[in-house]
Scaffold this motif. Structure first.
Motif, PDB file in Angstrom:
ATOM      1  N   GLN A 298       0.827  -1.204   0.000  1.00 44.72           N
ATOM      2  CA  GLN A 298       0.000   0.000   0.000  1.00 44.72           C
ATOM      3  C   GLN A 298       0.863   1.257   0.000  1.00 44.72           C
ATOM      4  N   VAL A 299       1.979   1.210   0.726  1.00 47.92           N
ATOM      5  CA  VAL A 299       2.905   2.349   0.746  1.00 47.92           C
ATOM      6  C   VAL A 299       3.457   2.592  -0.656  1.00 47.92           C
ATOM      7  N   VAL A 300       3.885   1.521  -1.318  1.00 43.92           N
ATOM      8  CA  VAL A 300       4.434   1.631  -2.673  1.00 43.92           C
ATOM      9  C   VAL A 300       3.379   2.175  -3.640  1.00 43.92           C
ATOM     10  N   ARG A 301       2.154   1.656  -3.536  1.00 40.73           N
ATOM     11  CA  ARG A 301       1.070   2.119  -4.412  1.00 40.73           C
ATOM     12  C   ARG A 301       0.771   3.595  -4.169  1.00 40.73           C
ATOM     13  N   SER A 302       0.797   3.991  -2.914  1.00 42.92           N
ATOM     14  CA  SER A 302       0.539   5.394  -2.576  1.00 42.92           C
ATOM     15  C   SER A 302       1.613   6.309  -3.145  1.00 42.92           C
ATOM     16  N   GLU A 303       2.879   5.894  -3.003  1.00 47.42           N
ATOM     17  CA  GLU A 303       3.976   6.728  -3.500  1.00 47.42           C
ATOM     18  C   GLU A 303       3.964   6.813  -5.025  1.00 47.42           C
ATOM     19  N   TRP A 304       3.596   5.716  -5.681  1.00 49.26           N
ATOM     20  CA  TRP A 304       3.505   5.728  -7.141  1.00 49.26           C
ATOM     21  C   TRP A 304       2.428   6.703  -7.596  1.00 49.26           C
ATOM     22  N   THR A 305       1.316   6.712  -6.891  1.00 49.35           N
ATOM     23  CA  THR A 305       0.229   7.628  -7.224  1.00 49.35           C
ATOM     24  C   THR A 305       0.679   9.080  -7.066  1.00 49.35           C
ATOM     25  N   LYS A 306       1.415   9.355  -5.990  1.00 43.91           N
ATOM     26  CA  LYS A 306       1.904  10.720  -5.760  1.00 43.91           C
ATOM     27  C   LYS A 306       2.812  11.179  -6.886  1.00 43.91           C
ATOM     28  N   ILE A 307       3.743  10.309  -7.274  1.00 47.77           N
ATOM     29  CA  ILE A 307       4.730  10.694  -8.277  1.00 47.77           C
ATOM     30  C   ILE A 307       4.084  10.957  -9.632  1.00 47.77           C
ATOM     31  N   ARG A 308       3.232  10.041 -10.071  1.00 47.58           N
ATOM     32  CA  ARG A 308       2.666  10.206 -11.415  1.00 47.58           C
ATOM     33  C   ARG A 308       1.574  11.263 -11.482  1.00 47.58           C
ATOM     34  N   SER A 309       1.075  11.690 -10.320  1.00 53.79           N
ATOM     35  CA  SER A 309       0.026  12.709 -10.326  1.00 53.79           C
ATOM     36  C   SER A 309       0.577  14.127 -10.261  1.00 53.79           C
ATOM     37  N   VAL A 310       1.876  14.258 -10.064  1.00 54.91           N
ATOM     38  CA  VAL A 310       2.507  15.580 -10.000  1.00 54.91           C
ATOM     39  C   VAL A 310       3.168  15.874 -11.341  1.00 54.91           C
ATOM     40  N   ALA A 311       2.661  16.854 -12.030  1.00 58.31           N
ATOM     41  CA  ALA A 311       3.132  17.151 -13.390  1.00 58.31           C
ATOM     42  C   ALA A 311       4.611  17.508 -13.428  1.00 58.31           C
ATOM     43  N   SER A 312       5.107  18.193 -12.403  1.00 60.77           N
ATOM     44  CA  SER A 312       6.492  18.655 -12.423  1.00 60.77           C
ATOM     45  C   SER A 312       7.483  17.509 -12.464  1.00 60.77           C
ATOM     46  N   THR A 313       7.185  16.414 -11.762  1.00 61.16           N
ATOM     47  CA  THR A 313       8.108  15.285 -11.767  1.00 61.16           C
ATOM     48  C   THR A 313       8.123  14.611 -13.133  1.00 61.16           C
ATOM     49  N   VAL A 314       6.971  14.528 -13.770  1.00 66.99           N
ATOM     50  CA  VAL A 314       6.898  13.935 -15.104  1.00 66.99           C
ATOM     51  C   VAL A 314       7.663  14.790 -16.105  1.00 66.99           C
ATOM     52  N   TRP A 315       7.502  16.097 -16.018  1.00 67.06           N
ATOM     53  CA  TRP A 315       8.179  17.002 -16.943  1.00 67.06           C
ATOM     54  C   TRP A 315       9.696  16.980 -16.757  1.00 67.06           C
ATOM     55  N   THR A 316      10.156  16.885 -15.529  1.00 67.44           N
ATOM     56  CA  THR A 316      11.607  16.876 -15.303  1.00 67.44           C
ATOM     57  C   THR A 316      12.248  15.605 -15.861  1.00 67.44           C
ATOM     58  N   LEU A 317      11.579  14.470 -15.719  1.00 66.58           N
ATOM     59  CA  LEU A 317      12.108  13.237 -16.303  1.00 66.58           C
ATOM     60  C   LEU A 317      12.120  13.329 -17.826  1.00 66.58           C
ATOM     61  N   SER A 318      11.071  13.890 -18.396  1.00 66.07           N
ATOM     62  CA  SER A 318      11.015  14.057 -19.849  1.00 66.07           C
ATOM     63  C   SER A 318      12.134  14.973 -20.326  1.00 66.07           C
ATOM     64  N   LEU A 319      12.384  16.026 -19.568  1.00 66.59           N
ATOM     65  CA  LEU A 319      13.450  16.962 -19.927  1.00 66.59           C
ATOM     66  C   LEU A 319      14.816  16.287 -19.853  1.00 66.59           C
ATOM     67  N   ALA A 320      15.015  15.452 -18.854  1.00 66.90           N
ATOM     68  CA  ALA A 320      16.282  14.730 -18.726  1.00 66.90           C
ATOM     69  C   ALA A 320      16.545  13.872 -19.951  1.00 66.90           C
ATOM     70  N   VAL A 321      15.507  13.202 -20.431  1.00 67.93           N
ATOM     71  CA  VAL A 321      15.637  12.349 -21.613  1.00 67.93           C
ATOM     72  C   VAL A 321      15.987  13.181 -22.846  1.00 67.93           C
ATOM     73  N   VAL A 322      15.212  14.222 -23.091  1.00 64.05           N
ATOM     74  CA  VAL A 322      15.382  15.025 -24.304  1.00 64.05           C
ATOM     75  C   VAL A 322      16.736  15.728 -24.324  1.00 64.05           C
ATOM     76  N   VAL A 323      17.102  16.354 -23.217  1.00 60.22           N
ATOM     77  CA  VAL A 323      18.359  17.108 -23.163  1.00 60.22           C
ATOM     78  C   VAL A 323      19.561  16.186 -23.319  1.00 60.22           C
ATOM     79  N   THR A 324      19.548  15.070 -22.616  1.00 59.96           N
ATOM     80  CA  THR A 324      20.680  14.147 -22.678  1.00 59.96           C
ATOM     81  C   THR A 324      20.890  13.611 -24.080  1.00 59.96           C
TER      82      THR A 324
END
Length: 256
Positions: A5-31
């Motif tokens: 349940q802890v893992v599921r909760s943390e996964w929900t938090k991460i994917r629901s925050v747009a900034s974390t998704v955008w930063t990972l996308s930026l890391a991919v594109v820039v690199t």
């Protein structure tokens, strides 16, 4: 709350925050994009290089040139994953739901690390193959000695950068303070310390300087670094462990 349940909760938090998704996308594109650009420029300049520079030419490492900027996006990701809850006040709710602080931190870091590892590995392999395409006749092959190690190491390096940032953010608990320290450290201070004669012997043991060794296949002429690729990654891993231990001690010893 169970571990699942802890893992599921943390996964929900991460994917629901747009900034974390955008930063990972930026890391991919820039690199990838910067690696392709530097690789293309290096291919064009190869014939003008000195004989010594040609002997030190490392097509694999060149394809990872974008890592220098891509890692900054991974730093932002690592910081936001941890400190977003502090800046919004949600940390109190999270710790009320999971009072075992070790389990809470392990769940958060586990989910974020797994995500960072997947993204970093995909980025590393893509940067290598696209970078080699830009190098043309000067390219390396994934089957060449040391190349696969370097490509996998590139993914591990980016992941460790993110995890180190998570540990520091857990200690500092402020996104602005964490970024204010980590960004200039990795982008400026570390490079200065590693390239100035008076501090070079110390600078080579900093996390990014040591860890980036894993991405090198060709050792530069005259290089006297006292550790190899895996030794450098090991030094970086020790920095990461220290940051995580420090973060856990702060989380356990201070109120939310």
């Amino acid at each position: 709350m169970s571990a699942a349940q802890v893992v599921r909760s943390e996964w929900t938090k991460i994917r629901s925050v747009a900034s974390t998704v955008w930063t990972l996308s930026l890391a991919v594109v820039v690199t990838i994009a910067l690696g392709m650009l530097i690789s293309a420029l290096s291919a064009n300049e190869f014939d003008n290089m000195s004989p010594q520079s040609r002997l030190s030419f490392d097509p694999t490492f060149i394809s990872f040139a974008g890592t220098s900027l891509g890692q900054l996006a991974m730093i932002v990701f690592g910081v936001l994953v941890v400190s977003n809850e502090y800046s919004t006040g949600m940390i109190r709710t999270s710790l009320a739901a999971v009072p075992q602080r070790g389990a809470f931190l392990a769940g958060k870091l586990g989910v974020a690390t797994a995500l960072a590892l997947v993204v970093s590995m995909v980025t590393s392999f893509a940067a290598f193959f696209l970078g080699q395409a830009m190098l043309g006749e000067h390219k390396a092959s994934i089957g060449d000695e040391g190349v696969l190690r370097a490509v996998i190491g590139g993914g591990l390096y980016m992941t460790l950068i993110a995890v180190f940032s998570m540990g520091v953010a857990t200690m500092l608990r402020s996104p602005m303070l964490s970024l204010g320290i980590l960004m200039p450290f990795f982008f400026l201070i570390s490079n200065i310390l590693a390239n100035v004669d008076a501090t070079k012997k110390v600078g080579r043991f900093l996390p990014d300087q040591a860890g980036s060794r894993i991405m090198q296949v060709v050792t530069p002429i005259g290089d006297d670094t006292p550790y190899g690729p895996w030794g450098g990654l090991g030094i970086m891993a020790l920095w990461v462990v220290a940051a995580l231990v420090g973060g856990y001690l702060v989380l356990r010893g201070r109120d939310a």
